[in-house]
Write an enzyme that holds these catalytic residues in place. Structure first.
Site, short mmCIF file in Angstrom:
data_model
loop_
_atom_site.label_atom_id
_atom_site.label_comp_id
_atom_site.label_asym_id
_atom_site.label_seq_id
_atom_site.Cartn_x
_atom_site.Cartn_y
_atom_site.Cartn_z
N ARG A 90 33.69 36.33 38.66
CA ARG A 90 32.91 37.25 37.83
C ARG A 90 31.45 36.78 37.86
O ARG A 90 31.16 35.61 38.15
CB ARG A 90 33.42 37.25 36.39
CG ARG A 90 34.88 37.65 36.23
CD ARG A 90 35.30 37.52 34.78
NE ARG A 90 36.67 37.98 34.55
CZ ARG A 90 37.74 37.18 34.60
NH1 ARG A 90 37.59 35.88 34.87
NH2 ARG A 90 38.95 37.67 34.40
N LYS A 111 37.76 33.87 31.40
CA LYS A 111 37.99 34.53 30.12
C LYS A 111 39.01 33.76 29.30
O LYS A 111 39.97 33.22 29.83
CB LYS A 111 38.48 35.97 30.34
CG LYS A 111 37.40 36.95 30.73
CD LYS A 111 37.95 38.36 30.76
CE LYS A 111 36.85 39.38 31.04
NZ LYS A 111 37.39 40.76 31.03
N HIS A 171 30.25 43.62 40.20
CA HIS A 171 31.68 43.44 39.93
C HIS A 171 32.54 44.04 41.03
O HIS A 171 33.68 43.63 41.23
CB HIS A 171 32.04 44.05 38.58
CG HIS A 171 33.30 43.50 37.99
ND1 HIS A 171 33.43 42.19 37.57
CD2 HIS A 171 34.52 44.07 37.80
CE1 HIS A 171 34.64 41.98 37.12
NE2 HIS A 171 35.34 43.10 37.25
N ARG A 229 33.92 41.51 43.38
CA ARG A 229 35.17 40.86 42.94
C ARG A 229 36.36 41.76 43.24
O ARG A 229 37.41 41.28 43.70
CB ARG A 229 35.06 40.56 41.45
CG ARG A 229 36.32 39.99 40.80
CD ARG A 229 35.99 39.57 39.37
NE ARG A 229 37.13 39.58 38.48
CZ ARG A 229 37.94 38.54 38.28
NH1 ARG A 229 37.73 37.41 38.94
NH2 ARG A 229 38.94 38.62 37.44
N HIS A 289 43.61 36.45 36.10
CA HIS A 289 44.19 37.48 35.24
C HIS A 289 45.32 36.88 34.41
O HIS A 289 46.19 36.18 34.95
CB HIS A 289 44.74 38.65 36.06
CG HIS A 289 43.68 39.52 36.64
ND1 HIS A 289 43.91 40.37 37.70
CD2 HIS A 289 42.37 39.69 36.31
CE1 HIS A 289 42.80 41.02 38.00
NE2 HIS A 289 41.86 40.62 37.17
N TYR A 313 45.47 46.72 41.95
CA TYR A 313 44.94 46.68 43.31
C TYR A 313 45.94 47.20 44.33
O TYR A 313 45.55 47.61 45.43
CB TYR A 313 44.50 45.25 43.67
CG TYR A 313 43.31 44.82 42.87
CD1 TYR A 313 42.05 45.36 43.11
CD2 TYR A 313 43.43 43.89 41.84
CE1 TYR A 313 40.95 44.99 42.35
CE2 TYR A 313 42.34 43.51 41.08
CZ TYR A 313 41.10 44.06 41.34
OH TYR A 313 40.02 43.70 40.59
#
Length: 307
Positions: free
Chosen positions: A162, A185, A253, A256, A279, A288
């Site tokens: 990110r 995150k 982004h 990514r 994730h 994806y």
């Protein structure tokens, strides 16, 4: 927050936010969004019920309260996606409060989020991603800034970082190792392999950077030596996008997204890609597969047009 919300309810909300920050390691923008969503929910309940809203009222919420709130939010134009996020915040707060106060929160927790069409990521093609990196490398007037922008975007495309993760790197991370420890995150750590091209791009930037590199200072610097602002990364990408005639979806982004999509197209394992992206849920990464299937269908239709 509405004046009809009791001090006890206000205190409970503040403690919940502190819990998310300290225990769950939630990001600051997540805390801001959750706080706003729950504050709006409590303000609505005060108006809807016509009474002061305290802990007893929160413990007694029913399905009709939840339906009324969700109908109100949709009527004022809130999208299904935004309402689903707000409902998630409300459930998180009530679940925490129920565990703390010892009441049954079934009516709140059983409320179903509205269905919405999830937007698919918009990755660049392999060729377009390469063109972006080449364009960024030559478009800045100062060579060290061109090298900096190229290094940031090479990390994003080559390692799936990110923007915030790339800009969080410190001088102590250089020279880049073959495997980089990234804190993403929720303060979660992951290990990311660093391609030789990314290591070279960062080394080229460091060779040209006019500022001394302390191990405790940001790796990527602005023109005056301070931390690089993510808006400047976005502007560099925008110039590259306009210069190459790419769509508006070609954002930082998107690099990514391109990393994940291109890995999947080359036979990458979905679980491994989840780990590389950081994730929390495999369901987030599975989007994806839909992107890859959509691209396959486009190729199929171009190769086999209908008569």
């Amino acid at each position: 927050m509405s004046v009809g919300v009791s001090p006890a309810a206000r205190t409970a909300m503040a403690l919940w936010i502190s819990h998310l920050r300290a225990i769950d390691g939630a990001a600051s923008h997540t805390l801001t969004a959750y706080s706003s969503d729950v504050a709006g929910f409590l303000a609505f309940l005060h108006r809807h019920r016509g009474e002061s809203l305290g802990l007893a009222q929160l413990a007694g919420l029913g399905q009709s309260d939840m339906r009324a709130w969700m109908a109100h939010e949709r009527n004022r134009g809130l999208s299904g996606r935004s309402l689903a996020r707000a409902l998630s915040a409300v459930k998180n707060f009530i679940r925490w409060l129920a565990a703390r106060e010892g009441f049954d929160a079934t009516h709140v927790l059983s409320a179903k989020a509205p269905k919405y069409q999830r937007k698919l990521p918009r990755p660049l093609s392999v060729e377009a991603a390469a063109e972006v990196l080449e364009q960024v490398e030559v478009q800045a007037q100062e060579p060290w800034i061109a090298a900096r922008d190229s290094a940031v975007m090479t990390l994003m495309y080559g390692c799936g970082l990110r923007v915030s993760e790339a800009l969080a790197l410190k001088g102590s991370d250089a020279p880049l190792p073959e495997v980089l420890r990234i804190r993403g995150k929720g303060d979660k750590e992951r290990l990311v392999p660093v391609l030789p091209a990314a290591r070279k791009a960062v080394a080229d930037y460091l060779r040209l950077c006019p500022f001394p590199m302390s191990r405790y200072e940001p790796l990527f610097r602005g023109a005056r030596g301070g931390p690089l602002n993510p808006r400047l990364v976005a502007k560099s990408m925008e110039r590259a996008r306009l210069g190459l005639g790419l769509p508006a979806t070609a954002t930082p982004h998107a690099l990514r997204h391109s990393f994940a999509t291109h890995l999947l197209a080359e036979g990458g394992d979905l679980r491994a890609i989840q780990e590389l992206l950081g994730h929390a849920s495999l369901a987030t990464t599975q989007v994806y597969t839909a992107v890859d299937q959509a691209r396959l269908m486009q190729v199929y239709q171009a190769a086999h047009p209908r008569a």
